[in-house]
Design a protein around this motif. Sequence first.
Motif, PDB file in Angstrom:
ATOM      1  N   THR A 197       0.836  -1.198   0.000  1.00 62.55           N
ATOM      2  CA  THR A 197       0.000   0.000   0.000  1.00 62.55           C
ATOM      3  C   THR A 197       0.876   1.256   0.000  1.00 62.55           C
ATOM      4  N   ARG A 198       0.250   2.380  -0.290  1.00 60.59           N
ATOM      5  CA  ARG A 198       0.892   3.698  -0.267  1.00 60.59           C
ATOM      6  C   ARG A 198       2.055   3.828  -1.258  1.00 60.59           C
ATOM      7  N   GLN A 199       1.944   3.094  -2.362  1.00 62.28           N
ATOM      8  CA  GLN A 199       2.961   3.171  -3.417  1.00 62.28           C
ATOM      9  C   GLN A 199       2.337   3.492  -4.773  1.00 62.28           C
ATOM     10  N   THR A 228      -3.909   2.674  -7.223  1.00 56.54           N
ATOM     11  CA  THR A 228      -4.341   3.684  -8.195  1.00 56.54           C
ATOM     12  C   THR A 228      -4.108   3.185  -9.613  1.00 56.54           C
ATOM     13  N   ASP A 231      -8.663   5.792   3.235  1.00 60.10           N
ATOM     14  CA  ASP A 231      -7.733   5.519   2.139  1.00 60.10           C
ATOM     15  C   ASP A 231      -8.472   5.208   0.844  1.00 60.10           C
ATOM     16  N   ARG A 268     -10.086   8.397  -0.525  1.00 56.74           N
ATOM     17  CA  ARG A 268      -9.077   9.251  -1.184  1.00 56.74           C
ATOM     18  C   ARG A 268      -8.667   8.669  -2.534  1.00 56.74           C
ATOM     19  N   LEU A 269      -8.543   7.353  -2.598  1.00 55.45           N
ATOM     20  CA  LEU A 269      -8.197   6.718  -3.868  1.00 55.45           C
ATOM     21  C   LEU A 269      -9.281   6.990  -4.908  1.00 55.45           C
ATOM     22  N   ARG A 324      -8.787  10.422  -6.130  1.00 54.85           N
ATOM     23  CA  ARG A 324      -7.609  10.529  -7.006  1.00 54.85           C
ATOM     24  C   ARG A 324      -7.917  10.016  -8.411  1.00 54.85           C
TER      25      ARG A 324
END
Length: 168
Positions: A101-103, A107, A136, A139-140, A143
């Motif tokens: 995650t967070r990479q 997305t 999360d 937010r995704l 995005r």
Amino acid sequence: MIVLASDRLWLKPVQLDQFEQFYQILTDQYVRHYLCDQKVIPRSEAMAMLHQSLELFAQFGFGIWGLELKTCGSVIGFAGLWYFFGEPQPQLIYALLPAWTRQGLATEAAQAVINYSFDLLGFAYLVASCDRANLDSARLAQRLGMTFTAERLIEQQPIKFFTIHRSN
């Protein structure tokens, strides 16, 4: 087999011989926190999901794709289109193991599914939903260009809905 790609991922339909990997991801504590409301889905239910996914691919060209890193072939999660909450068309779904995650990988995967949904399946819009507390995923969705459209109480749980239209 319908294979999609992003910069760093191959998205390949999850096959029956990949059940153990799929089940490991689906029952991972991080993944199931929001996706399964902390419940460990029985193996039989997960196998039924996998069979349904393969049937959806055969009939309609969508289902659940495993997310495979192009660099090493490791499967790190899944993304796809799945029916939820009685909606008339499938919704965007995605899940990654916590180490990935967070990479930006979720997305990438979700954008590949959105592009496929609009360009090849001809969908006019696509919906994604998440628990209110799943910031999360919210937010995704934003995005990805999705717009918050509603919040509904489903099985005593507040669920947020986001939509993107082909023109976006």
